[in-house]
Design an enzyme around this catalytic site. Sequence first.
Site, PDB file in Angstrom:
ATOM      1  N   LYS A 195       0.801  -1.260   0.030  1.00 19.15           N
ATOM      2  CA  LYS A 195      -0.127  -0.057  -0.037  1.00 19.15           C
ATOM      3  C   LYS A 195       0.856   1.361  -0.066  1.00 19.15           C
ATOM      4  CE  LYS A 195      -4.139  -1.881   2.345  1.00 19.15           C
ATOM      5  NZ  LYS A 195      -5.244  -1.659   1.653  1.00 19.15           N
ATOM      6  N   ARG A 248     -10.156 -11.586   1.528  1.00 20.56           N
ATOM      7  CA  ARG A 248     -11.107 -12.628   1.070  1.00 20.56           C
ATOM      8  C   ARG A 248     -10.257 -14.042   0.959  1.00 20.56           C
ATOM      9  NH1 ARG A 248     -11.316  -9.433  -4.372  1.00 20.56           N
ATOM     10  NH2 ARG A 248     -11.185  -7.746  -2.802  1.00 20.56           N
TER      11      ARG A 248
HETATM   12  N1  BES Z   1      -8.263  -3.815   4.056  1.00 23.53           N
HETATM   13  C1  BES Z   1      -8.411  -3.647   2.592  1.00 23.53           C
HETATM   14  C2  BES Z   1      -9.765  -2.788   2.673  1.00 23.53           C
HETATM   15  C3  BES Z   1      -9.933  -1.385   3.180  1.00 23.53           C
HETATM   16  C4  BES Z   1      -9.058  -0.294   2.157  1.00 23.53           C
HETATM   17  C5  BES Z   1     -10.573  -0.935   4.084  1.00 23.53           C
HETATM   18  C6  BES Z   1      -9.254   0.959   2.579  1.00 23.53           C
HETATM   19  C7  BES Z   1     -10.712   0.255   4.600  1.00 23.53           C
HETATM   20  C8  BES Z   1     -10.166   1.306   3.799  1.00 23.53           C
HETATM   21  C9  BES Z   1      -8.252  -4.554   1.758  1.00 23.53           C
HETATM   22  O1  BES Z   1      -7.538  -5.767   2.175  1.00 23.53           O
HETATM   23  C10 BES Z   1      -7.822  -4.199   0.665  1.00 23.53           C
HETATM   24  O2  BES Z   1      -6.614  -3.577   0.600  1.00 23.53           O
HETATM   25  N2  BES Z   1      -8.502  -4.386  -0.577  1.00 23.53           N
HETATM   26  C11 BES Z   1      -8.008  -3.883  -1.863  1.00 23.53           C
HETATM   27  C12 BES Z   1      -8.754  -4.832  -2.809  1.00 23.53           C
HETATM   28  C13 BES Z   1      -8.268  -4.640  -4.254  1.00 23.53           C
HETATM   29  C14 BES Z   1      -6.816  -4.834  -4.454  1.00 23.53           C
HETATM   30  C15 BES Z   1      -8.809  -5.446  -5.217  1.00 23.53           C
HETATM   31  C16 BES Z   1      -8.726  -2.463  -1.981  1.00 23.53           C
HETATM   32  O3  BES Z   1      -9.804  -2.190  -1.707  1.00 23.53           O
HETATM   33  O4  BES Z   1      -8.070  -1.661  -2.671  1.00 23.53           O
HETATM   34 ZN    ZN Z   2      -5.394  -5.522   1.823  1.00 25.91          ZN
END
Ligand code: BES
Ligand code: ZN
Length: 504
Positions: free
Chosen positions: A282, A356
């Site tokens: 991230k 997931r």
């Molecule tokens: N934990 C995050 C989701 C999230 C993001 C929650 C921002 C709260 C605020 C999750 O694990 C994630 O990073 N999801 C990705 C999925 C994508 C790579 C398909 C996302 O939401 O960007």
């Molecule tokens: Zn994530």
Amino acid sequence: MDINLNLNSSAPSVADILILGTHTKTEKKAKKEVNVPAMSGWFKDCKEALESLAAAADFTGDAGTSFTFDWEGQRVLALGLGDKKDFDAEAARRAMANAINAQKLLVKSVAINIDTMTVKGNLETTLSAFTEAIHLSLYDFDKYLSTKRTPKLKKVIFDSKAKKTAAKKLEQAIKEATLVSESVNVARDFVNEPPNVLNSESYAKEVLKDVKNIKGVKAKVLGKAELKKHKMGMFLSVNAGSAYQPQLVHLTYTPPKATKNTKHIAFVGKGLTFDTGGYSLKPGASMVNMKFDMAGSATVFGAFRACALLGLPVKVSCFLGMTDNAVNALATMPDSIVTAKNGKTVEILNTDAEGRLVLGDVLTYASEHEPDAIIDAATLTGACLVALGTEVCGLMGNDKKLTNSLIKAAESADEYIWELPIKKEWREDMKSNIADLKNIGSNRFAGTPKAAAFLENFVGEGIPWAHLDIAGCGDSQAHLPYCPKKGASGVMVRTLVELVKTTK
Ligand code: BES
Ligand code: ZN
Ligand code: ZN
């Protein structure tokens, strides 16, 4: 917090401040319609004292306002409740939270005249809402501050003219609302804990410690060796770069008079104690606050412990998938293909879509316990915030009856929820060319239901399942006066408890 009920009372209890409710009403004055405070049920001379001051102060009893004055040496807070016909449980929660927030650092005790502010004439509903508001507004995560923000307020007395014969059910309403709110606060505490303190191993330990003395609860924890035995290849792939063991905490609550007909609800929670994104790292700003990526697990745990403490007549299981998503030489690389517990192969194209992977294997494990329904909660997708904002919980599932009962439960708990569809095109989009599934869709659209379309593959045949995406609402809900301005909200705990309460 010491909460007392004083029935058959003709005079206010002794306290630093007395709270009386004031609805607003419209009156004709000099041919003009004006709003004035309505003070039904007030002590006559107290009412006169406010009447003489309110006009000067322009206090009309509107929701969100209040007016403080002295009445024969007693400090009084006239709490604005707005129009009587709009005064429901949520209005009561918000009004009381405003009063408590204003007074909690100033006074040691409050007496609350509940007869002047009943919700639809129902004292039980009123007391539940007020008790929740009190516990939820007094919550403050100040354990790491050298100077604590400890509230001065220690004692609340609810005064009512109601007969003592009503005591039992009213005391029960206070007790139940206290147990539920305390569970919301337990969930908040876990979420607010920083990742250098709360890792999968310490988290599992704390959960076990918390449930140790709860009647009817059994607990076990599966570590890395057990996960390998269960062939949870997806869960293990997320943990590959971690310094800590993955932990699958499995809790069961069996009610006192359980029979083979007793309904069984299973909760599943995403417990990512920190989400760096893994190799699909991230960016710095998006990584901040990813300690809250275990909010799904904290939410279902909060609900589970409340159900057990309330002694509800439903069997409840709780499965918490705990790990962090970290990076080291062993961490899973994008393009990896892993095999899930249920045998499906998954191409991991983005290690940041890790929730997931953990939930999938835990859903399969939960399914093996043959519950009547499974509900999972997870901070699963940033896309949920784009779709529904930061206030609304995303709901998806494979069973209309279950999703409808969650919508109903959320309505009763005054929490925001909205169902999104899972379309067959999105199921198709989650298929990989070289494995059974891939962990991300082929574009950024419908990210939230596509994640659900992925999860659906891991739910046992014929089991009703619902998925709550709390990526937005799990974090601070600053518009709610009974939620801290920053940090975990604890929302959806009350909805889930309500769901179990109404399960037949
Ligand atoms: N934990 C995050 C989701 C999230 C993001 C929650 C921002 C709260 C605020 C999750 O694990 C994630 O990073 N999801 C990705 C999925 C994508 C790579 C398909 C996302 O939401 O960007
Ligand atoms: Zn994530
Ligand atoms: Zn995550």
